[in-house]
Scaffold this motif. Structure first.
Motif, PDB file in Angstrom:
ATOM      1  N   SER A  51      40.185 -11.401   2.697  1.00 43.14           N
ATOM      2  CA  SER A  51      41.300 -12.166   2.409  1.00 43.14           C
ATOM      3  C   SER A  51      40.950 -13.117   1.643  1.00 43.14           C
ATOM      4  CB  SER A  51      41.498 -12.888   3.934  1.00 43.14           C
ATOM      5  OG  SER A  51      42.748 -13.659   3.649  1.00 43.14           O
ATOM      6  N   CYS A  52      41.706 -13.588   0.381  1.00 46.21           N
ATOM      7  CA  CYS A  52      41.352 -14.282  -0.703  1.00 46.21           C
ATOM      8  C   CYS A  52      41.861 -15.852  -0.321  1.00 46.21           C
ATOM      9  CB  CYS A  52      42.175 -13.654  -1.851  1.00 46.21           C
ATOM     10  SG  CYS A  52      41.777 -14.651  -3.433  1.00 46.21           S
ATOM     11  N   LEU A  53      40.659 -16.727  -0.181  1.00 53.14           N
ATOM     12  CA  LEU A  53      41.299 -18.225  -0.459  1.00 53.14           C
ATOM     13  C   LEU A  53      41.089 -18.901  -1.795  1.00 53.14           C
ATOM     14  CD1 LEU A  53      39.715 -17.465   2.408  1.00 53.14           C
ATOM     15  CD2 LEU A  53      39.051 -19.665   2.610  1.00 53.14           C
ATOM     16  N   ARG A  54      40.278 -18.286  -2.374  1.00 51.54           N
ATOM     17  CA  ARG A  54      40.456 -18.679  -3.926  1.00 51.54           C
ATOM     18  C   ARG A  54      40.008 -17.693  -4.881  1.00 51.54           C
ATOM     19  NH1 ARG A  54      37.104 -23.424  -3.556  1.00 51.54           N
ATOM     20  NH2 ARG A  54      39.103 -24.638  -3.340  1.00 51.54           N
ATOM     21  N   SER A  55      40.800 -17.599  -5.871  1.00 47.38           N
ATOM     22  CA  SER A  55      40.555 -16.544  -7.081  1.00 47.38           C
ATOM     23  C   SER A  55      39.173 -17.002  -7.983  1.00 47.38           C
ATOM     24  CB  SER A  55      41.321 -16.332  -7.990  1.00 47.38           C
ATOM     25  OG  SER A  55      42.825 -15.818  -7.153  1.00 47.38           O
ATOM     26  N   ASP A  56      38.624 -16.086  -8.741  1.00 47.48           N
ATOM     27  CA  ASP A  56      37.706 -16.594  -9.648  1.00 47.48           C
ATOM     28  C   ASP A  56      38.175 -17.384 -10.928  1.00 47.48           C
ATOM     29  OD1 ASP A  56      37.726 -14.239 -12.350  1.00 47.48           O
ATOM     30  OD2 ASP A  56      38.773 -13.752 -10.381  1.00 47.48           O
ATOM     31  N   HIS A  57      37.472 -17.999 -11.698  1.00 48.89           N
ATOM     32  CA  HIS A  57      37.939 -18.809 -12.698  1.00 48.89           C
ATOM     33  C   HIS A  57      39.073 -18.116 -13.566  1.00 48.89           C
ATOM     34  CE1 HIS A  57      35.926 -22.778 -11.692  1.00 48.89           C
ATOM     35  NE2 HIS A  57      35.037 -21.911 -11.369  1.00 48.89           N
ATOM     36  N   GLU A  58      38.719 -17.043 -14.115  1.00 47.44           N
ATOM     37  CA  GLU A  58      39.437 -16.469 -15.064  1.00 47.44           C
ATOM     38  C   GLU A  58      40.551 -15.383 -14.327  1.00 47.44           C
ATOM     39  OE1 GLU A  58      35.987 -16.481 -15.415  1.00 47.44           O
ATOM     40  OE2 GLU A  58      36.041 -17.974 -16.864  1.00 47.44           O
ATOM     41  N   GLY A  59      40.520 -15.133 -13.156  1.00 46.64           N
ATOM     42  CA  GLY A  59      41.335 -14.439 -12.348  1.00 46.64           C
ATOM     43  C   GLY A  59      41.168 -12.793 -12.710  1.00 46.64           C
ATOM     44  N   ILE A  60      39.772 -12.396 -12.993  1.00 48.58           N
ATOM     45  CA  ILE A  60      39.621 -10.937 -13.483  1.00 48.58           C
ATOM     46  C   ILE A  60      38.752 -10.310 -12.554  1.00 48.58           C
ATOM     47  CG2 ILE A  60      39.752 -11.838 -16.073  1.00 48.58           C
ATOM     48  CD1 ILE A  60      36.655 -11.547 -16.035  1.00 48.58           C
ATOM     49  N   ALA A  61      38.237 -10.972 -11.471  1.00 50.51           N
ATOM     50  CA  ALA A  61      37.271 -10.213 -10.489  1.00 50.51           C
ATOM     51  C   ALA A  61      38.299  -9.171  -9.642  1.00 50.51           C
ATOM     52  CB  ALA A  61      36.977 -11.144  -9.465  1.00 50.51           C
ATOM     53  N   ALA A  62      38.024  -7.886  -9.593  1.00 52.95           N
ATOM     54  CA  ALA A  62      38.943  -6.958  -9.182  1.00 52.95           C
ATOM     55  C   ALA A  62      38.039  -6.239  -8.089  1.00 52.95           C
ATOM     56  CB  ALA A  62      39.505  -6.096 -10.390  1.00 52.95           C
ATOM     57  N   THR A  63      38.998  -5.895  -7.107  1.00 51.53           N
ATOM     58  CA  THR A  63      38.547  -4.970  -6.088  1.00 51.53           C
ATOM     59  C   THR A  63      39.050  -3.626  -6.162  1.00 51.53           C
ATOM     60  OG1 THR A  63      38.553  -6.662  -4.476  1.00 51.53           O
ATOM     61  CG2 THR A  63      38.348  -4.634  -3.565  1.00 51.53           C
ATOM     62  N   ALA A  70      40.186   5.431  -8.701  1.00 46.40           N
ATOM     63  CA  ALA A  70      40.177   4.188  -8.027  1.00 46.40           C
ATOM     64  C   ALA A  70      41.411   3.479  -8.219  1.00 46.40           C
ATOM     65  CB  ALA A  70      39.098   3.302  -8.239  1.00 46.40           C
ATOM     66  N   HIS A  71      42.035   2.746  -7.086  1.00 50.60           N
ATOM     67  CA  HIS A  71      43.016   1.777  -7.296  1.00 50.60           C
ATOM     68  C   HIS A  71      42.291   0.380  -7.644  1.00 50.60           C
ATOM     69  CE1 HIS A  71      45.867   4.320  -5.362  1.00 50.60           C
ATOM     70  NE2 HIS A  71      45.037   4.532  -4.147  1.00 50.60           N
ATOM     71  N   LYS A  72      43.267  -0.345  -8.497  1.00 48.92           N
ATOM     72  CA  LYS A  72      42.485  -1.615  -8.779  1.00 48.92           C
ATOM     73  C   LYS A  72      43.406  -2.934  -8.168  1.00 48.92           C
ATOM     74  CE  LYS A  72      41.665  -4.176 -12.823  1.00 48.92           C
ATOM     75  NZ  LYS A  72      41.864  -4.393 -14.599  1.00 48.92           N
ATOM     76  N   VAL A  73      42.599  -3.696  -7.676  1.00 52.81           N
ATOM     77  CA  VAL A  73      43.611  -4.927  -7.222  1.00 52.81           C
ATOM     78  C   VAL A  73      42.885  -5.897  -7.448  1.00 52.81           C
ATOM     79  CG1 VAL A  73      44.517  -6.044  -5.061  1.00 52.81           C
ATOM     80  CG2 VAL A  73      44.297  -3.557  -5.224  1.00 52.81           C
ATOM     81  N   LEU A  74      43.683  -7.120  -7.959  1.00 60.51           N
ATOM     82  CA  LEU A  74      43.308  -8.579  -8.426  1.00 60.51           C
ATOM     83  C   LEU A  74      43.878  -9.322  -7.278  1.00 60.51           C
ATOM     84  CD1 LEU A  74      43.932  -8.645 -12.185  1.00 60.51           C
ATOM     85  CD2 LEU A  74      41.951  -8.063 -10.898  1.00 60.51           C
ATOM     86  N   LEU A  75      43.104  -9.820  -6.425  1.00 61.50           N
ATOM     87  CA  LEU A  75      43.413 -10.546  -5.228  1.00 61.50           C
ATOM     88  C   LEU A  75      43.683 -11.938  -5.483  1.00 61.50           C
ATOM     89  CD1 LEU A  75      41.167  -9.243  -2.326  1.00 61.50           C
ATOM     90  CD2 LEU A  75      43.371  -9.095  -2.466  1.00 61.50           C
TER      91      LEU A  75
END
Length: 350
Positions: free
Chosen positions: A188-200, A289-294
């Motif tokens: 569950s995402c509480l806060r994204s990384d600064h650039e919003g690029i961290a992908a699961t 792979a599926h890629k999701v930016l939480l």
């Protein structure tokens, strides 16, 4: 929501993609459902005070989901042919969020527990959350946060390196690391990384098997690999030395319902052919792979047996505003790992 899918399949001999069940699902809560659940979760105390009471209450709260959405989550956990990963969107969030802990958590400044309720409520629809002493000190709710000293490690503390495709496993004295491991993870995402690029990323074993050359797949089905224990175990218990499992296959089961297990901290192939197959496996995982930016208000339900997951690299600033996820380990039943249970807490295992 930001969720992109890019799964060009290789020339494997499995069932064509058009004939296989979808391997990514989505569930979106209506606004009025989100707000109603959020109000009830905001009134809940710290669930760690009485976890079994809290889990019972979360069941009541999440039972208010519209029946089609509730069934979709329940089916995710109970059927073999459902997607291996599902994105749940438009979830309630805490009204205020303190600084992201710099030490990997948990936060001592969090005043409300909506995020924990979301995480545990979804987990309770899939099974039972459990703790492991060698992972986050046995906590049921794991804070997944970049830590400066672990930035280049193949662990949840990392950020500067791609976290390779893996299953969440645990060291076990029986010699198998793929038996007592979680059936599911919830992120569950509480806060994204600064650039919003961290992908699961999530690669389903059905797609992987279909994309692999049959001879490579046969090798991966053979007990020619040893899994290294998780980084948390080797760091804290073994002085960073390898602690390897018994020889195991990486993929098992039928082509329609395969199971896969890969350790993030390293797999040791026992032959040259096994090493070549392992190298191809990681490449195929990337291609299917599926890629999701939480984002905040989103959670991923991950089947830890149907597929493997990874995380892209990103820049951590250690300024209190870094990426902050929460995670649970979930088992359908705690009964068949009862040999690991601690005397102090029936949800916490060795």
């Amino acid at each position: 929501m930001t969720a992109t899918v890019d799964r060009p399949l290789g020339a494997g001999s499995g069932t064509p993609a058009s004939e296989r069940p979808p391997t990514l699902g989505t569930v979106t809560l209506p606004d009025e459902v989100r707000d109603a659940i959020g109000a009830e979760l905001a009134a809940m105390p710290d669930p760690n005070t009485d976890i079994d009471w809290a889990m019972a209450r979360y069941h009541q709260i999440f039972a208010s989901l519209p029946t089609p959405l509730l069934q979709q989550v329940l089916d995710f956990g109970r059927h073999i042919d459902t997607p291996g990963v599902t994105l749940v969107d438009n979830l309630p969030v805490d009204a205020g969020l303190p600084a992201t802990p710099s030490d990997g958590g948990p936060s001592r400044d969090k005043a409300s527990f909506v995020a924990e309720g979301v995480l545990l409520g979804l987990s309770g629809l899939l099974g039972e959350p459990l703790g492991v002493l060698t992972e986050k000190a046995g906590q049921l709710v794991h804070d997944v946060i970049p830590v400066e000293g672990g930035s280049k490690t193949q662990t949840n503390q990392g950020s500067e390196v791609f976290l390779n495709f893996h299953s969440d496993i645990m060291h076990d004295v029986i010699g198998r690391y793929d038996v007592a491991n979680p059936d599911f993870l919830v992120l569950s995402c509480l806060r994204s990384d600064h650039e919003g690029i961290a992908a699961t990323h999530y690669a389903d074993a059905r797609d992987i098997s279909a994309a692999l050359d049959p001879q490579v797949l046969e090798t991966l089905h053979s007990p020619l690999f040893r899994l290294n224990a998780p980084g948390s175990y080797t760091r804290n218990m073994a002085g960073d030395a390898e602690v390897l499992s018994d020889p195991v296959p990486l993929i098992s089961g039928s082509s329609e319902c395969p199971e896969i297990a890969i350790s993030a901290n390293g797999v040791r192939a026992l032959t040259g052919g096994a090493q070549a197959a392992l190298d191809q496996l990681q490449g195929v995982c990337r291609s299917v792979a599926h890629k999701v930016l939480l984002r905040p208000g989103q959670a991923l339900l991950i089947n830890n047996r149907k597929g493997v997951h990874a995380r892209s690299s990103f820049t951590a600033r250690y300024d209190g505003q870094d990426r902050w996820l929460q995670r649970t380990y979930v088992r359908r039943s705690l009964w068949n790992i009862r040999y690991r249970v601690t005397s102090e807490n029936r949800r916490v295992h060795f």
